[in-house]
Design an enzyme around this catalytic site. Structure first.
Site, PDB file in Angstrom:
ATOM      1  CG  ASP A  95      47.517  46.297  30.172  1.00  0.00           C
ATOM      2  OD1 ASP A  95      46.606  45.653  29.775  1.00  0.00           O
ATOM      3  OD2 ASP A  95      46.613  46.294  31.707  1.00  0.00           O
ATOM      4  CE  LYS A 133      45.826  43.420  31.982  1.00  0.00           C
ATOM      5  NZ  LYS A 133      44.330  44.177  32.105  1.00  0.00           N
ATOM      6  CD  GLU A 172      40.249  43.806  37.403  1.00  0.00           C
ATOM      7  OE1 GLU A 172      40.844  43.952  36.584  1.00  0.00           O
ATOM      8  OE2 GLU A 172      40.203  45.254  38.810  1.00  0.00           O
ATOM      9  CG  ASP A 192      45.163  49.937  31.232  1.00  0.00           C
ATOM     10  OD1 ASP A 192      44.457  49.161  32.907  1.00  0.00           O
ATOM     11  OD2 ASP A 192      44.140  50.022  30.510  1.00  0.00           O
ATOM     12  CB  SER A 193      46.617  49.794  37.340  1.00  0.00           C
ATOM     13  OG  SER A 193      47.819  49.321  37.185  1.00  0.00           O
TER      14      SER A 193
END
Ligand code: KIV
Length: 294
Positions: A89, A119, A189, A50-51
């Site tokens: 995502d 994810k 992360e 989703d970046s």
């Protein structure tokens, strides 16, 4: 010698890499041509993160990203992939209302997007139940702990997690709980390398690090960051392998100059009539002029 690209990546083959290596190579992609480059380059896992919202769609953070946007881009990526495992995502608010809605949204990544897994960020008690429910619906799940960017409004700013001992212990517990809930891998992360090493030792499933040091079973970076396409603030953990922004700016400037100065298009980039057709056109124009009394 066997070509490493011959073997389609599957969940079992990824799990086997925990014990026998080599490390799992993961990058994000959001479109067909990029996915093709990564797949043909031997990347094992392609995450349609989703970046997307920040590096492609220009949002300030990942919160505004919608299911429709994620599915649209996951489909494009899947069309470019032959060997890698594609993970979609789940965007903010696609798994917050009810287990039924969560499973329906997760299934769209497989049925419409062509992904093999999803994810999901976080490991709260409620989130773990959702992970169990998604896995129960035959949808492989990758967890995500440490910095979870969808929590930006809780966090205030993106920061390294697990720098205090209680937060570090919590990260290990969260990852262990995700494994128990059925996740096949966990993204770690932005955390100290020692914490990620502890998590990696504690789990039977692979850990995929981003800003989590070298002990993880695999590594992921955002494609636009590692290619030098993103501008502005860049976290310490990003290594730039190219300078696409400069290369592309240079190409745009050269094209603009050529157009303005009449050097583009030239003979090589123009279509031409065959000589007999050109001659026929000249004759027709002459006939027309004569007919009009010219
Ligand atoms: O959205 C994304 O790209 C991610 C990676 C940073 C792991 O979640």
């Amino acid at each position: 010698m066997t070509d490493p690209r011959d073997d389609k990546i599957t969940i079992p083959s990824l799990l086997a890499r925990k014990a026998s290596g080599p490390k799992i190579v993961c990058l994000t992609a959001y479109d067909y041509p990029t996915a093709k480059v990564l797949d043909e380059g031997g990347v094992d896992l392609i995450l349609v993160g989703d970046s997307l919202g920040m590096v492609v769609l220009g949002y300030e953070n990942t919160v505004p990203v919608t299911m429709e946007e994620m599915i649209h881009h996951t489909r494009a990526v899947s069309r470019g992939v032959r060997r890698a495992l594609v993970v979609g995502d789940m965007p903010y608010f696609s798994f917050h209302l009810s287990p039924d809605e969560t499973i329906r949204n997760a299934s769209r990544f497989l049925k419409e997007g062509g992904a093999a897994a999803v994810k999901i960020e976080g490991a709260s008690r409620k989130r773990l139940k959702l992970v169990e429910a998604i896995v129960e619906a035959e949808i492989p799940v990758m967890g995500h702990v440490g910095l979870t960017p969808q929590s930006i409004h809780h966090l205030g700013r993106f920061r390294v997690k697990g720098t205090k001992s209680d937060e570090a212990r919590r990260i290990v517990d969260d990852a262990v709980n995700l494994e128990k809930a059925g996740a096949f891998a966990v993204v770690l992360e932005s955390m100290p390398a020692e914490v990620a090493a502890d998590v990696t030792r504690a789990l039977k499933i692979p850990t995929i690090g981003i800003g989590a040091g070298p002990a993880c079973d695999g590594q992921v970076l955002v494609f636009h960051d590692m290619m030098g396409f993103t501008t502005g603030y860049m976290p310490k953990f990003v290594r730039k392998y190219a300078d696409l922004y400069t290369a592309m700016s240079g190409a745009v400037a050269a094209y603009s100059k050529d157009v303005r100065e009449g050097r583009f298009p030239d003979d090589a980039t123009s279509y031409r009539l065959k000589p007999d057709v050109a001659a026929e056109l000249v004759r027709a124009k002459a006939r027309n002029r004569k007919g009009r009394g010219g």
